[in-house]
Motif scaffolding. Sequence first.
Motif, PDB file in Angstrom:
ATOM      1  N   THR A  50       0.865  -1.171   0.000  1.00 32.94           N
ATOM      2  CA  THR A  50       0.000   0.000   0.000  1.00 32.94           C
ATOM      3  C   THR A  50       0.908   1.230   0.000  1.00 32.94           C
ATOM      4  O   THR A  50       1.859   1.283   0.783  1.00 32.94           O
ATOM      5  CB  THR A  50      -0.894   0.005   1.257  1.00 32.94           C
ATOM      6  OG1 THR A  50      -1.642  -1.211   1.298  1.00 32.94           O
ATOM      7  CG2 THR A  50      -1.847   1.192   1.260  1.00 32.94           C
ATOM      8  N   ASP A  52       2.699   4.606   0.871  1.00 34.06           N
ATOM      9  CA  ASP A  52       2.850   5.251   2.174  1.00 34.06           C
ATOM     10  C   ASP A  52       1.847   6.381   2.378  1.00 34.06           C
ATOM     11  O   ASP A  52       1.258   6.501   3.448  1.00 34.06           O
ATOM     12  CB  ASP A  52       4.271   5.803   2.349  1.00 34.06           C
ATOM     13  CG  ASP A  52       5.303   4.703   2.547  1.00 34.06           C
ATOM     14  OD1 ASP A  52       4.928   3.576   2.939  1.00 34.06           O
ATOM     15  OD2 ASP A  52       6.501   4.983   2.309  1.00 34.06           O
ATOM     16  N   SER A  55      -1.472   4.925   3.301  1.00 29.23           N
ATOM     17  CA  SER A  55      -1.463   4.446   4.691  1.00 29.23           C
ATOM     18  C   SER A  55      -1.578   5.603   5.670  1.00 29.23           C
ATOM     19  O   SER A  55      -2.337   5.524   6.650  1.00 29.23           O
ATOM     20  CB  SER A  55      -0.179   3.652   4.969  1.00 29.23           C
ATOM     21  OG  SER A  55      -0.157   2.480   4.198  1.00 29.23           O
ATOM     22  N   GLU A  59      -4.729   6.303   8.320  1.00 28.40           N
ATOM     23  CA  GLU A  59      -4.558   6.433   9.771  1.00 28.40           C
ATOM     24  C   GLU A  59      -5.507   7.489  10.330  1.00 28.40           C
ATOM     25  O   GLU A  59      -6.038   7.343  11.423  1.00 28.40           O
ATOM     26  CB  GLU A  59      -3.109   6.802  10.103  1.00 28.40           C
ATOM     27  CG  GLU A  59      -2.146   5.650   9.940  1.00 28.40           C
ATOM     28  CD  GLU A  59      -0.702   6.059  10.155  1.00 28.40           C
ATOM     29  OE1 GLU A  59      -0.445   7.148  10.750  1.00 28.40           O
ATOM     30  OE2 GLU A  59       0.182   5.300   9.734  1.00 28.40           O
ATOM     31  N   VAL A  88      -5.457  -3.149   2.157  1.00 28.62           N
ATOM     32  CA  VAL A  88      -6.307  -2.147   2.814  1.00 28.62           C
ATOM     33  C   VAL A  88      -7.665  -2.753   3.151  1.00 28.62           C
ATOM     34  O   VAL A  88      -8.165  -2.610   4.271  1.00 28.62           O
ATOM     35  CB  VAL A  88      -6.479  -0.890   1.925  1.00 28.62           C
ATOM     36  CG1 VAL A  88      -7.563   0.033   2.489  1.00 28.62           C
ATOM     37  CG2 VAL A  88      -5.162  -0.144   1.785  1.00 28.62           C
ATOM     38  N   LYS A  91      -7.244  -5.194   6.085  1.00 25.81           N
ATOM     39  CA  LYS A  91      -6.900  -4.516   7.344  1.00 25.81           C
ATOM     40  C   LYS A  91      -8.108  -3.832   7.966  1.00 25.81           C
ATOM     41  O   LYS A  91      -8.309  -3.882   9.172  1.00 25.81           O
ATOM     42  CB  LYS A  91      -5.792  -3.498   7.106  1.00 25.81           C
ATOM     43  CG  LYS A  91      -5.378  -2.747   8.367  1.00 25.81           C
ATOM     44  CD  LYS A  91      -4.199  -1.843   8.124  1.00 25.81           C
ATOM     45  CE  LYS A  91      -3.792  -1.162   9.421  1.00 25.81           C
ATOM     46  NZ  LYS A  91      -2.578  -0.341   9.247  1.00 25.81           N
TER      47      LYS A  91
END
Length: 120
Positions: A50, A52, A55, A59, A88, A91
């Motif tokens: 994924t 950065d 990500s 978050e 993704v 998760k």
Amino acid sequence: MKIVYASRQGKTKELVQALGFDQTLQIESGQEVVNEPFVLFTYSDKVGETPDLVSQFLERNHQNLQAVVATGSLERHRETFCFGGQKVALKYGVPLLATINGRGSKTDEAKILEALAQLG
């Protein structure tokens, strides 16, 4: 529903634009904030990772993530095709609506629009 996307080479951006949605946001820094439900369109980075900036964005915003559309290149990364988006979806426990090769086709566009309509 808002469409949020990351596009390094422009192919994912072209796909999103072809879908004709009014509410879109391109992730450019990972610091963006979205306070409404959204579907993420993302490419994979490196070897099926994924990106950065995606990500970092998630978050802050994962609570509003509804689903993922993953893009990639079958020609260049067959073994890790669309793994970034798949990771993704796993998760965050959201559906993976489609895996798209490159910019996608008209058939891919129709498939995505149908999946988004069913999502609500």
